[in-house]
Design a protein around this motif. Structure first.
Motif, short mmCIF file in Angstrom:
data_model
loop_
_atom_site.label_atom_id
_atom_site.label_comp_id
_atom_site.label_asym_id
_atom_site.label_seq_id
_atom_site.Cartn_x
_atom_site.Cartn_y
_atom_site.Cartn_z
N SER A 1 -5.69 2.77 4.76
CA SER A 1 -6.92 2.37 4.09
C SER A 1 -6.60 1.46 2.90
CB SER A 1 -7.67 3.62 3.61
OG SER A 1 -8.77 3.26 2.79
N GLU A 2 -7.49 0.52 2.67
CA GLU A 2 -7.35 -0.40 1.55
C GLU A 2 -8.42 -0.19 0.50
OE1 GLU A 2 -7.56 -4.12 3.56
OE2 GLU A 2 -5.54 -3.99 4.41
N SER A 3 -9.27 0.83 0.69
CA SER A 3 -10.34 1.08 -0.27
C SER A 3 -9.77 1.70 -1.54
CB SER A 3 -11.38 2.03 0.34
OG SER A 3 -10.87 3.34 0.46
N HIS A 4 -10.48 1.53 -2.64
CA HIS A 4 -10.00 2.05 -3.93
C HIS A 4 -9.93 3.58 -3.93
CE1 HIS A 4 -10.01 -1.91 -5.68
NE2 HIS A 4 -11.29 -2.09 -5.38
N ARG A 5 -10.84 4.21 -3.21
CA ARG A 5 -10.88 5.67 -3.21
C ARG A 5 -9.78 6.29 -2.36
NH1 ARG A 5 -16.54 7.93 -1.58
NH2 ARG A 5 -16.18 6.47 0.15
N ASN A 6 -9.42 5.61 -1.27
CA ASN A 6 -8.47 6.20 -0.32
C ASN A 6 -7.28 5.30 -0.05
OD1 ASN A 6 -10.21 8.51 0.29
ND2 ASN A 6 -11.50 7.04 1.35
N VAL A 7 -6.89 4.49 -1.01
CA VAL A 7 -5.83 3.53 -0.78
C VAL A 7 -4.55 4.24 -0.33
CG1 VAL A 7 -5.09 3.57 -3.21
CG2 VAL A 7 -4.56 1.59 -1.77
N LEU B 1 0.82 -1.21 0.00
CA LEU B 1 0.00 0.00 0.00
C LEU B 1 0.85 1.25 0.00
CD1 LEU B 1 -2.60 -1.09 2.73
CD2 LEU B 1 -2.87 -1.23 0.25
#
Length: 350
Positions: free
Chosen positions: A249-255, A239
């Motif tokens: 964060s691991e989300s696509h928006r907030n990686v 990450l």
């Protein structure tokens, strides 16, 4: 700390009242924690809305006016309706929330008194004064204080929770284990930085600015938890390789961005739903850790130091909850319960 203008913009009733705006801005300028400012702003805004609806000017509000505000809070329908997990009376706000709301109103009226806007504070304080039995006559506050023992899961519920968390990723499994192992609050674990972990000595530093009592502490974690840490570090490098916030964060928006409190709350809530243990929350891990320390025979002041409590009265609830005195008489070997639970946690969710 958010700018004062941003703080005030969220509360329209406060913006319309110069004294209220000045008071809340003062609290922000004094460096109070953002969540404290949030709680004060919400409480004061609700109070000012009630005053407006009743045609009351805060500078002339009486104790009866404040009591009507308290009654409205205590009887209003809960915003979650039938979906609320637990409310003592089925309506209104919880006792601790009511007292928090009233604290903000009391502090605001203290400010009005200090500024010469009014002569007295209609909220008052619960206190003892000399004169009668037991050394004085008790003047009760508007809202009684209910002291409850924190909820913790049974051993069977704990095993189900661990089974439900088995499929979580490396980050969530390490956060879960560390939150229990070190007795960390939600804000504390989400605010950890890469240099707060000392793998050589297996300790974690909890910085003062992230704690509830603004007291730094260094607490240990287990070797089993250290293995999960190494696993997460390997995942974290995918990450970001930069130093800074430990949990990303691991989300696509907030990686690669720092994890938020709400993300961690959602993770724990999802585990609670899968386990069908709705009362399980982020703070349960801390409650369970401190209770296990009390069960294993730790002294009161040692638990208070570990937990970062300013007042040992807070720590006493875990001593009572643990039934330590009875356990010492009825069972042997309780000194190993904390290590056992830690190892079980790591074994099941690894």
């Amino acid at each position: 700390m958010p700018p004062a203008a941003d703080v005030l913009a969220r509360w329209p009733a406060i913006c319309r009242h110069p004294d209220a705006s000045a008071w809340l801005r003062l609290q922000a300028d004094l460096g109070l924690a953002p969540r404290t400012i949030e709680a004060y702003g919400r409480a004061l805004d609700e109070y000012l809305v009630t005053c407006t609806d009743e045609g009351i000017e805060p500078s002339r509000a009486t104790r009866r006016d404040v009591a009507r505000y308290v009654h409205e809070l205590a009887t209003r329908p809960h915003r979650l309706g039938p979906n609320v997990v637990a409310v003592d009376s089925g309506v209104g706000l919880a006792n601790a929330t009511l007292r928090l709301r009233l604290v903000a109103v009391r502090l605001f009226h203290d400010y009005l008194v200090e500024e010469g806007v009014r002569a007295d504070n209609p909220v008052g304080r619960g206190r003892y004064t000399a004169g009668k039995g037991f050394g004085g006559t008790r003047h009760r506050g508007m809202i009684p204080r209910f002291t409850k023992l924190p909820w913790i899961p049974t051993d069977d519920q704990w095993r189900v929770i661990l089974d439900a968390s088995r499929g979580e990723g490396a980050r969530n499994r390490f956060m879960f284990a560390l939150a229990y192992d070190a007795g960390l609050r939600r804000e504390e674990i989400c605010s950890l930085r890469t240099d707060d972990i000392d793998p050589a000595h297996r300790t974690v530093r909890v910085r003062a600015e992230t704690t509830k009592g603004r007291r730094q502490r260094v607490v240990p974690y287990s070797a089993a938890c250290g293995s999960l840490f190494q696993e997460y570090l390997a995942h974290r490098r995918t990450l970001s390789t930069a130093r800074g916030p430990l949990f990303l964060s691991e989300s696509h928006r907030n990686v690669g961005r720092p994890i938020t409190l709400w993300t961690w709350s959602k993770v724990i809530r999802a585990i609670a739903v899968r386990a069908d243990v709705p009362r399980f929350s982020t703070h349960t891990l801390r409650h369970l850790c401190l209770t296990d320390l009390a069960r294993s025979g730790w002294e009161l002041h040692a638990i208070a130091t570990f937990a970062g409590h300013r007042n040992t009265d807070t720590t006493l609830q875990y001593i009572h909850l643990s039934g330590r005195d009875l356990a010492q008489r009825l069972e042997a070997g309780m000194a190993s319960i904390h290590a056992w639970r830690t190892q079980l946690t790591v074994d099941v969710i690894s």
